[in-house]
Design a protein around this motif. Sequence first.
Motif, short mmCIF file in Angstrom:
data_model
loop_
_atom_site.label_atom_id
_atom_site.label_comp_id
_atom_site.label_asym_id
_atom_site.label_seq_id
_atom_site.Cartn_x
_atom_site.Cartn_y
_atom_site.Cartn_z
N CYS A 30 0.84 -1.19 0.00
CA CYS A 30 0.00 0.00 0.00
C CYS A 30 0.88 1.25 0.00
O CYS A 30 2.10 1.16 0.08
CB CYS A 30 -0.95 -0.02 1.20
SG CYS A 30 -0.20 0.46 2.77
N ARG A 87 1.32 3.35 2.25
CA ARG A 87 2.05 3.56 3.50
C ARG A 87 3.27 2.65 3.60
O ARG A 87 4.16 2.88 4.42
CB ARG A 87 1.12 3.38 4.70
CG ARG A 87 1.58 4.25 5.85
CD ARG A 87 0.59 4.38 6.95
NE ARG A 87 1.25 5.04 8.08
CZ ARG A 87 0.83 4.99 9.32
NH1 ARG A 87 -0.27 4.31 9.61
NH2 ARG A 87 1.48 5.60 10.28
N CYS A 88 3.32 1.61 2.79
CA CYS A 88 4.56 0.82 2.70
C CYS A 88 5.68 1.70 2.15
O CYS A 88 6.85 1.47 2.42
CB CYS A 88 4.38 -0.38 1.77
SG CYS A 88 3.27 -1.65 2.36
N CYS A 141 4.32 -2.78 7.86
CA CYS A 141 3.45 -1.64 7.53
C CYS A 141 2.27 -1.56 8.49
O CYS A 141 1.52 -2.53 8.63
CB CYS A 141 2.95 -1.78 6.09
SG CYS A 141 1.77 -0.48 5.63
N CYS A 179 -1.41 -1.81 5.91
CA CYS A 179 -1.87 -3.01 5.20
C CYS A 179 -1.46 -4.29 5.91
O CYS A 179 -2.04 -5.35 5.66
CB CYS A 179 -1.41 -3.01 3.74
SG CYS A 179 0.36 -3.23 3.48
ZN ZN Z 1 1.30 -1.14 3.49
#
Ligand code: ZN
Length: 336
Positions: free
Chosen positions: A166, A168-169, A239, A242
Amino acid sequence: MLNSRYSRQTALPFVGEQGQARLGSARVGVLGCGALGTVVAELLTRGGVGYLRIIDRDVVELSNLQRQTLFTEHDAEQRLPKAMAAMQRLGEINSEVRVEAVVSDYVWHNALSLLSELDLVVDATDNYLTRLTLNDACLELGIPWVYGGAAGSVGMSANFLPQGPCFRCLVRDLPALGVGESCDVSGVFGPLTVVVGAVQAAEAMKLIISLAIGRSDLVEVDLLKGVFRTLSLQKDNSCPACEYGMRDFLSPEHHQSATVVCGRDSVLLQQNLADLDLFVTAKRLEARGHSVRVNKFRLQLEFFGIELILFGDGRALINGTNDTSLAKRVYNELLG
Ligand SMILES: [Zn+2]
């Protein structure tokens, strides 16, 4: 039955009548209706996506016309909300597509409701905070989103699916204000946003037709050098979003109430005032000697060389400064 409007599209082996039917029943959100959003919305409308929800908080300005392809000088003169101007134009392009215009900011408390009953969202925003919020919302709703960004002559796009990797990764936390938000410094090359918007529209259509044909890497384009390159996306096994299911950006702690608007000498103040009546507020300001312009979308006045535009949901755009504390003082002086 062959629909002649889409005959050049259904002739493509990866679309066909079945793919066209999937496009026709798809419900897509376009978050932001600026340089990327206008391109994406137009291509999806021409391509026969069944329903589009266009979410944008701003009004059309003259400086938008260099790259925001749906708008005209008339829209800028009227200072029409971008979502409304886009809806009008898209209806002229393809009346078979249902377009809903939402004139609103996209923030933590409406992040899920504004995306309700959508199959996919295309990101056409210009900041990390909104993208991190969108990322959390789409993970929560279990729908894919298509990222796009453009600054200077370089742009990029990637697809983020519910299982990750995702956004945010890649971007763990909100960068300090101003970092990575370079369009106010470097400008944006008009043709770039058309290229990135076209990549996003292509990926959105591919994901609707079949998740299997959507790209799984990140594509970067530099129009000054004239090159495309791809970077593989890796899931971060630590993360928070996710992997651990945290939705940090759907709560107020991560949200600032004052942000400098990319590309303008302006500050956006976000207040949570759901029941604001612009006409009542205008009367109160007029009683205090201010000259106010008001319609059902916004209230506008000048105050010592600074322009304040107040929207019905309590957001205020303070034009003529990028000093957030000065903007807050002006807001509180006039409306506090
Ligand atoms: Zn993620």
